[in-house]
Design a protein around this motif. Sequence first.
Motif, mmCIF file in Angstrom:
data_model
loop_
_atom_site.group_PDB
_atom_site.id
_atom_site.type_symbol
_atom_site.label_atom_id
_atom_site.label_comp_id
_atom_site.label_asym_id
_atom_site.label_seq_id
_atom_site.Cartn_x
_atom_site.Cartn_y
_atom_site.Cartn_z
ATOM 1 N N ASP A 20 0.831 -1.214 0.000
ATOM 2 C CA ASP A 20 0.000 0.000 0.000
ATOM 3 C C ASP A 20 0.863 1.261 0.000
ATOM 4 N N ALA A 21 1.912 1.260 0.787
ATOM 5 C CA ALA A 21 2.811 2.417 0.827
ATOM 6 C C ALA A 21 3.541 2.575 -0.509
ATOM 7 N N HIS A 22 3.930 1.462 -1.108
ATOM 8 C CA HIS A 22 4.602 1.494 -2.412
ATOM 9 C C HIS A 22 3.667 2.065 -3.481
ATOM 10 N N VAL A 23 2.415 1.649 -3.481
ATOM 11 C CA VAL A 23 1.447 2.159 -4.462
ATOM 12 C C VAL A 23 1.236 3.657 -4.271
ATOM 13 N N GLY A 24 1.166 4.116 -3.041
ATOM 14 C CA GLY A 24 1.062 5.553 -2.780
ATOM 15 C C GLY A 24 2.263 6.310 -3.319
ATOM 16 N N TRP A 25 3.449 5.733 -3.159
ATOM 17 C CA TRP A 25 4.675 6.322 -3.701
ATOM 18 C C TRP A 25 4.617 6.386 -5.221
ATOM 19 N N LEU A 26 4.148 5.293 -5.857
ATOM 20 C CA LEU A 26 3.999 5.276 -7.313
ATOM 21 C C LEU A 26 3.042 6.378 -7.769
ATOM 22 N N LYS A 27 1.896 6.491 -7.114
ATOM 23 C CA LYS A 27 0.890 7.488 -7.506
ATOM 24 C C LYS A 27 1.449 8.899 -7.445
ATOM 25 N N GLN A 28 2.277 9.185 -6.451
ATOM 26 C CA GLN A 28 2.865 10.518 -6.345
ATOM 27 C C GLN A 28 3.838 10.765 -7.499
ATOM 28 N N ALA A 29 4.609 9.743 -7.870
ATOM 29 C CA ALA A 29 5.549 9.903 -8.988
ATOM 30 C C ALA A 29 4.809 10.116 -10.309
ATOM 31 N N TYR A 30 3.655 9.464 -10.477
ATOM 32 C CA TYR A 30 2.830 9.724 -11.662
ATOM 33 C C TYR A 30 2.298 11.159 -11.635
ATOM 34 N N ALA A 31 1.811 11.586 -10.492
ATOM 35 C CA ALA A 31 1.267 12.943 -10.363
ATOM 36 C C ALA A 31 2.339 13.994 -10.652
ATOM 37 N N ASP A 32 3.576 13.687 -10.315
ATOM 38 C CA ASP A 32 4.688 14.607 -10.548
ATOM 39 C C ASP A 32 5.221 14.538 -11.978
ATOM 40 N N GLY A 33 4.683 13.627 -12.784
ATOM 41 C CA GLY A 33 5.082 13.518 -14.179
ATOM 42 C C GLY A 33 6.347 12.722 -14.432
ATOM 43 N N LEU A 34 6.852 12.020 -13.419
ATOM 44 C CA LEU A 34 8.094 11.267 -13.564
ATOM 45 C C LEU A 34 7.873 9.885 -14.167
ATOM 46 N N PHE A 35 6.823 9.189 -13.735
ATOM 47 C CA PHE A 35 6.571 7.829 -14.196
ATOM 48 C C PHE A 35 5.550 7.832 -15.319
ATOM 49 N N LEU A 36 5.785 6.940 -16.311
ATOM 50 C CA LEU A 36 4.906 6.814 -17.467
ATOM 51 C C LEU A 36 4.118 5.513 -17.462
ATOM 52 N N ALA A 37 4.697 4.457 -16.904
ATOM 53 C CA ALA A 37 4.039 3.150 -16.831
ATOM 54 C C ALA A 37 4.756 2.331 -15.762
ATOM 55 N N SER A 38 4.032 1.392 -15.176
ATOM 56 C CA SER A 38 4.645 0.501 -14.193
ATOM 57 C C SER A 38 3.796 -0.750 -14.066
#
Length: 95
Positions: A20-38
């Motif tokens: 759950d904490a990892h998914v929250g971290w992923l969501k923030q990176a998407y919101a910041d425009g860093l991640f494109l897919a995972s």
Amino acid sequence: MFVVSLSYTAPLSDIDALLDAHVGWLKQAYADGLFLASGRKVPRSGGVILARGERAALEARLALDPFAQNGVARYDIIEFVPGMTAAGLEGLLEA
């Protein structure tokens, strides 16, 4: 652009406890425009992230992953420059 390969270094029970904490971290990176897919590797031995931006910023963000902070995954980063894409993915090409 970067391909990040995560490899679990702990039992899946340890991974699941942090998911759950990892998914929250992923969501923030998407919101910041860093991640494109995972997503998860098959079989479930880790994950893969497609990211953009500067390597130093990516490395700093990876260090904040709850998986990294708890020592349950290692990260391999491959940088590449897309030269071609499928239709609809032209935004991945560098200017």
